[in-house]
Design an enzyme around this catalytic site. Structure first.
Site, short mmCIF file in Angstrom:
data_model
loop_
_atom_site.label_atom_id
_atom_site.label_comp_id
_atom_site.label_asym_id
_atom_site.label_seq_id
_atom_site.Cartn_x
_atom_site.Cartn_y
_atom_site.Cartn_z
N ASN A 77 0.88 -1.34 0.12
CA ASN A 77 -0.01 0.17 0.07
C ASN A 77 1.05 1.38 0.18
O ASN A 77 1.35 1.73 1.05
CB ASN A 77 -0.94 -0.13 1.24
CG ASN A 77 -1.91 -1.23 1.02
OD1 ASN A 77 -2.88 -1.13 0.27
ND2 ASN A 77 -1.73 -2.09 1.88
N GLU A 78 0.97 1.81 -1.18
CA GLU A 78 2.02 2.96 -1.41
C GLU A 78 1.33 4.12 -0.93
O GLU A 78 0.13 4.41 -0.67
CB GLU A 78 2.28 2.73 -2.84
CG GLU A 78 2.90 1.70 -3.45
CD GLU A 78 4.50 1.56 -2.94
OE1 GLU A 78 4.93 1.86 -1.71
OE2 GLU A 78 5.16 0.76 -3.47
N PRO A 79 2.22 5.16 -0.74
CA PRO A 79 1.64 6.52 -0.29
C PRO A 79 0.59 6.87 -1.22
O PRO A 79 0.87 6.70 -2.74
CB PRO A 79 2.93 7.56 -0.51
CG PRO A 79 4.23 6.44 -0.42
CD PRO A 79 3.77 5.21 -0.87
#
Ligand code: F6R
Length: 632
Positions: A156-158
């Site tokens: 879950n990337e920025p």
């Protein structure tokens, strides 16, 4: 004083990753046993990456030695690269089997890992099914997480939403750069991954996030003390009712309780703490130490220090002198000088110095100026290159050298059939090498020799005889892969033998104390162990160990015990010394997130240290190299 916490997530700090991992493994084992008693499955969410490896090895140990059974364990892994074949070197299926599943009695159908082989159009459905399966077990009892340097959890990337579901995610550039090592080049790192969504993680009954090493310190600080924000997905965990961060001292370094402990609790005002507080104050206010006032101290939460130690005026002078006393142009000690307040002893005037360099270029990059001074000031300087550094040589560089030898033999009519065969085979191997294929033994040797030649060139340049360059080729390093073997008896022995042979008055070592994985830390552990074994010997009574920082960060200013200044000419000379490492120039194999060349990184860092001293009100030098003494 009442203790104040700036932390919004319960955080346990352990001395090192080993102890912390053991604690996490114990918690997992308790959960598994508890569920066994209840006749229920233990449903675990698992992570890959470097952080959980020791947790898994501890679980394997408990299985083998303490009879911990995994028969009732059901697992769901967080993520998998997409696309990815399960048997590829970098696949998380392979990782989990090698690190855990193949060594315990978990039934085959009980573990689940997102499938990197499904066609794109089926991914959505697959993700929904994955979540349904988790739900069918009543949700996750325990979710183990690592954290990316960009704050990702899972992949879950920025930018990920707090309610995001399991999905295909485009990987962030930082994530891809951090994976370069595993894939042998940025271009080979997949652009996407399937990841469990943040919502799934937030629904787990218990979440434990682990992080080791200084490179995680900034992001841990943001996640634990910063605002909840989508730019740091781990900060969402502030809203989880049963979350725990388990970190080591390295990863804790930026938390207020470590950075400015006087703001959090009562502290003992010893020399170290005073130095830390006053330099911090001076840097924060951008004011030289000698200009700090009582008011500055009070406003910065340092009234307790004033109450115990008197006026700002006296404290300022003490700290200024302590800082001044760390600066010396005589890293081997100044002959015939009073050394009461100097970092090194005046005697013996001529010292034997042994510099340990984990890779073949750390000596010149991290302490080239000091190395040169020691030689110029007449000390007997030896360098021990601990590893061959062969994996950091590009294939075409090796090919260039292989071609050279073949042509050389032809040109001079050298008819060594063996040499020809070895090199021709290596050349053929390299031309046909598939991505992420391990180098053959010959190719690794060629790559190692290239780096050995470069190290020898640096030694000649600095002015030490080639016999004083010792190539240890420590066995733990020679796997041909980024993943290394554990340190073994042979590794300790080779280091201890050299120390005993040289009987140094000074040892210099790369002191990346908080870097839990890298080669530098392993090399340092070998030195610590060797020194501990030898410390009863007579010659060791005269031996001091100085640690330089091998990675790009420098020691904190309050930790530095010896700062060796460099003139502009010395800076240039060091740069030329670094240039001898041609295989490490112009885009190296493991460039990482920092696009600068090694000489630029070294110069920026050395200039930065000098500027910091200057800002604190000390003399203005062009550059400085810094050391901390390890008292064994
Ligand atoms: C791994 C994962 C990632 C890692 C994170 C930290 O399954 O989902 O979020 O936990 O990138 O990686 P390491 O532990 O290698 O620093």
């Amino acid at each position: 004083m009442q203790s104040v916490s700036y932390e919004r997530i319960p955080t346990n700090i352990y001395k090192n990753a080993d102890e912390a991992s053991a604690a996490v493994a114990r918690e997992l084992a308790e959960l598994i046993r508890q569920k066994q008693k209840e006749g229920k499955p233990a449903v675990l969410g698992l992570a890959t990456g470097s952080s959980p490896k020791k947790v898994y090895s501890e679980l394997i140990r408990m299985h083998k030695k303490e009879g911990l059974s995994f028969k009732n364990v059901v697992t769901f892994n967080l993520d998998e690269y997409f696309p990815m074949q399960p048997d590829a070197l970098q696949s998380y299926v392979r990782f989990m089997k090698e690190q855990l599943f193949d060594h315990v009695d978990i039934p085959k159908g009980n573990y689940h890992i997102p499938d990197g082989t499904i066609p794109m159009e089926k991914v959505r459905e697959f993700c929904q099914e994955y979540e349904k399966k988790i739900d069918s077990y009543g949700g996750l009892d325990f979710q183990l997480l690592g954290i990316g340097r960009n704050g990702h959890i899972g992949f879950n990337e920025p930018g990920s939403h707090v309610d995001s579901r399991t999905r295909l995610m485009t990987l962030d550039q930082t994530t891809r750069i951090d994976a370069t090592l595993d894939f042998g080049g940025l271009a080979k790192v997949p652009r996407r991954a399937i990841t469990m969504g943040v919502k799934v993680l937030m629904e787990a009954k218990r979440v434990v996030l682990i992080a080791w090493g200084e490179h995680k310190a900034h992001i841990i600080q943001e996640a634990v003390q910063g605002p909840v924000t989508e730019t740091v997905p781990a900060s969402y965990l502030q809203g989880h009712p049963n979350v725990q961060f388990v970190i080591d001292e390295g990863a804790a370094a930026e938390l207020t309780r470590r950075k400015a402990p006087w703001l959090v609790e009562d502290v003992t005002w010893d020399k170290q703490m005073i130095k830390k507080a006053v330099t911090n104050l001076s840097i924060s206010l951008n004011k030289p130490v000698l200009k700090l006032t009582n008011r500055d101290y009070n406003d910065y939460g340092l009234s307790d220090l004033l109450a115990q130690h008197g006026q700002a005026y006296d404290l300022n002078i003490d700290v200024f002198n302590w800082l001044q006393n760390t600066i010396t142009g005589w890293p081997g000690g100044k002959p015939n000088a009073d050394d009461t307040n100097r970092p090194e002893r005046a005697n013996p005037v001529k010292k034997r110095c042994l510099i340990f360099s984990p890779h073949p270029d750390d000596d010149i990059i991290s302490m080239g100026g000091t190395f040169q001074r020691l030689v110029d000031q007449g000390h007997e300087v030896h360098v021990a290159y601990q590893t061959s550094g062969n994996i950091a040589v590009a294939d075409d560089e090796a090919l260039r050298f292989a071609d050279f030898v073949v042509d050389f033999n032809e040109k001079f009519g050298i008819t060594s059939a063996d040499a020809d065969k070895i090199f021709k085979e290596a050349a053929r191997y390299l031309r046909n090498k598939k991505s992420s294929q391990k180098d053959s033994d010959e190719v690794r040797s060629i790559k190692g020799l290239i780096r050995k030649g470069e190290a020898k060139a640096t030694c000649r340049f600095v002015g030490i005889p080639v016999e004083h360059a010792h190539f240890l080729n420590m066995p733990f390093y020679e796997t041909g892969l980024v993943e290394k073997k554990p340190l073994g008896e042979e590794d300790y022995q080779v280091v201890a033998d050299l120390i005993e042979k040289i009987k140094p008055h000074q040892i210099y070592a790369a002191g990346d104390l908080a870097d839990p994985h890298g080669t530098h830390k392993v090399c340092l552990d070998a030195i610590f162990e060797a020194v501990n074994r030898l410390k009863g010997k007579d010659f060791m009574k005269d031996c001091w160990v100085w640690l330089y920082k091998g990675a790009w960060a420098e020691w904190d200013i309050d930790q530095i015990e010896m700062a060796v200044p460099m003139s502009p000419d010395q800076v240039v000379k060091k740069r030329l010394g670094i240039f001898k490492h041609q295989s490490q120039k112009d885009g190296v194999v493991f460039q990482g997130a920092d696009a600068r060349e090694f000489w630029q990184r070294a110069e920026d860092r050395n200039r930065g240290t000098a500027e910091l001293y200057n800002k604190l009100g000390l003399a203005e030098y062009a550059a400085m190299e810094a050391f901390v003494r390890w008292k064994f």
